[in-house]
Design a protein around this motif. Structure first.
Motif, mmCIF file in Angstrom:
data_model
loop_
_atom_site.group_PDB
_atom_site.id
_atom_site.type_symbol
_atom_site.label_atom_id
_atom_site.label_comp_id
_atom_site.label_asym_id
_atom_site.label_seq_id
_atom_site.Cartn_x
_atom_site.Cartn_y
_atom_site.Cartn_z
ATOM 1 N N TRP A 2 0.627 -1.177 0.041
ATOM 2 C CA TRP A 2 0.000 0.129 -0.119
ATOM 3 C C TRP A 2 0.957 1.050 0.104
ATOM 4 C CZ3 TRP A 2 -0.089 3.685 4.174
ATOM 5 C CH2 TRP A 2 0.664 3.261 5.229
ATOM 6 N N CYS A 17 -6.528 -1.107 -6.114
ATOM 7 C CA CYS A 17 -7.622 -0.184 -5.824
ATOM 8 C C CYS A 17 -7.148 1.086 -5.078
ATOM 9 C CB CYS A 17 -8.617 -0.944 -4.714
ATOM 10 S SG CYS A 17 -7.539 -1.666 -3.181
ATOM 11 N N TYR A 19 -8.187 3.995 -2.502
ATOM 12 C CA TYR A 19 -9.131 4.265 -1.187
ATOM 13 C C TYR A 19 -9.020 6.014 -1.057
ATOM 14 C CZ TYR A 19 -10.504 -0.390 0.163
ATOM 15 O OH TYR A 19 -11.163 -1.549 -0.045
ATOM 16 N N GLU A 33 1.804 -3.982 7.613
ATOM 17 C CA GLU A 33 0.903 -3.978 6.374
ATOM 18 C C GLU A 33 -0.396 -4.548 6.272
ATOM 19 O OE1 GLU A 33 1.521 -4.572 1.628
ATOM 20 O OE2 GLU A 33 3.604 -4.373 2.771
ATOM 21 N N ASP A 34 -0.552 -5.751 6.568
ATOM 22 C CA ASP A 34 -1.603 -6.478 7.039
ATOM 23 C C ASP A 34 -2.641 -5.662 7.750
ATOM 24 O OD1 ASP A 34 -1.209 -8.597 5.468
ATOM 25 O OD2 ASP A 34 -0.475 -9.797 6.943
ATOM 26 N N LYS A 37 -3.805 -2.676 5.879
ATOM 27 C CA LYS A 37 -5.066 -2.820 4.897
ATOM 28 C C LYS A 37 -6.442 -3.053 5.497
ATOM 29 C CE LYS A 37 -2.008 -5.659 1.659
ATOM 30 N NZ LYS A 37 -1.792 -6.849 1.044
ATOM 31 N N LYS A 38 -6.406 -3.610 6.665
ATOM 32 C CA LYS A 38 -7.638 -3.792 7.565
ATOM 33 C C LYS A 38 -8.144 -2.430 7.691
ATOM 34 C CE LYS A 38 -6.704 -8.367 9.269
ATOM 35 N NZ LYS A 38 -6.322 -8.968 10.650
ATOM 36 N N ILE A 40 -7.621 0.224 6.649
ATOM 37 C CA ILE A 40 -7.940 0.999 5.095
ATOM 38 C C ILE A 40 -9.445 0.707 4.708
ATOM 39 C CG2 ILE A 40 -7.371 1.353 2.469
ATOM 40 C CD1 ILE A 40 -4.436 1.211 3.443
ATOM 41 N N GLU A 41 -9.544 -0.654 4.331
ATOM 42 C CA GLU A 41 -10.883 -1.152 4.249
ATOM 43 C C GLU A 41 -11.860 -0.508 5.323
ATOM 44 O OE1 GLU A 41 -10.471 -5.268 3.648
ATOM 45 O OE2 GLU A 41 -9.213 -5.184 1.975
ATOM 46 N N GLU A 49 -11.555 0.309 -8.334
ATOM 47 C CA GLU A 49 -10.726 -1.076 -8.044
ATOM 48 C C GLU A 49 -10.824 -1.684 -9.506
ATOM 49 O OE1 GLU A 49 -11.633 -4.964 -5.370
ATOM 50 O OE2 GLU A 49 -13.239 -3.586 -5.836
#
Length: 51
Positions: A2, A17, A19, A33-34, A37-38, A40-41, A49
């Motif tokens: 990201w 994608c 955001y 990083e994981d 991502k959570k 950001i979502e 996308e």
């Protein structure tokens, strides 16, 4: 991977994608990083996308 901020035109082919985030961005800098991502979502608004 990201990226915060902009990307170069040559790298756009690798974008999956995009955001928009208006909150939570400072917390993302200090997590894995994981986890980023959570977050950001959760906090972000999906603008685009790859099909």
């Amino acid at each position: 991977m990201w990226v915060q901020g902009g990307i170069e035109d040559k790298d756009f082919d690798n974008v999956e994608c995009i955001y928009y985030m208006n909150k939570g961005i400072s917390e993302i800098e200090n997590v894995s990083e994981d986890e980023a991502k959570k977050m950001i979502e959760q906090y972000g608004i999906l603008l685009w996308e790859k099909e």
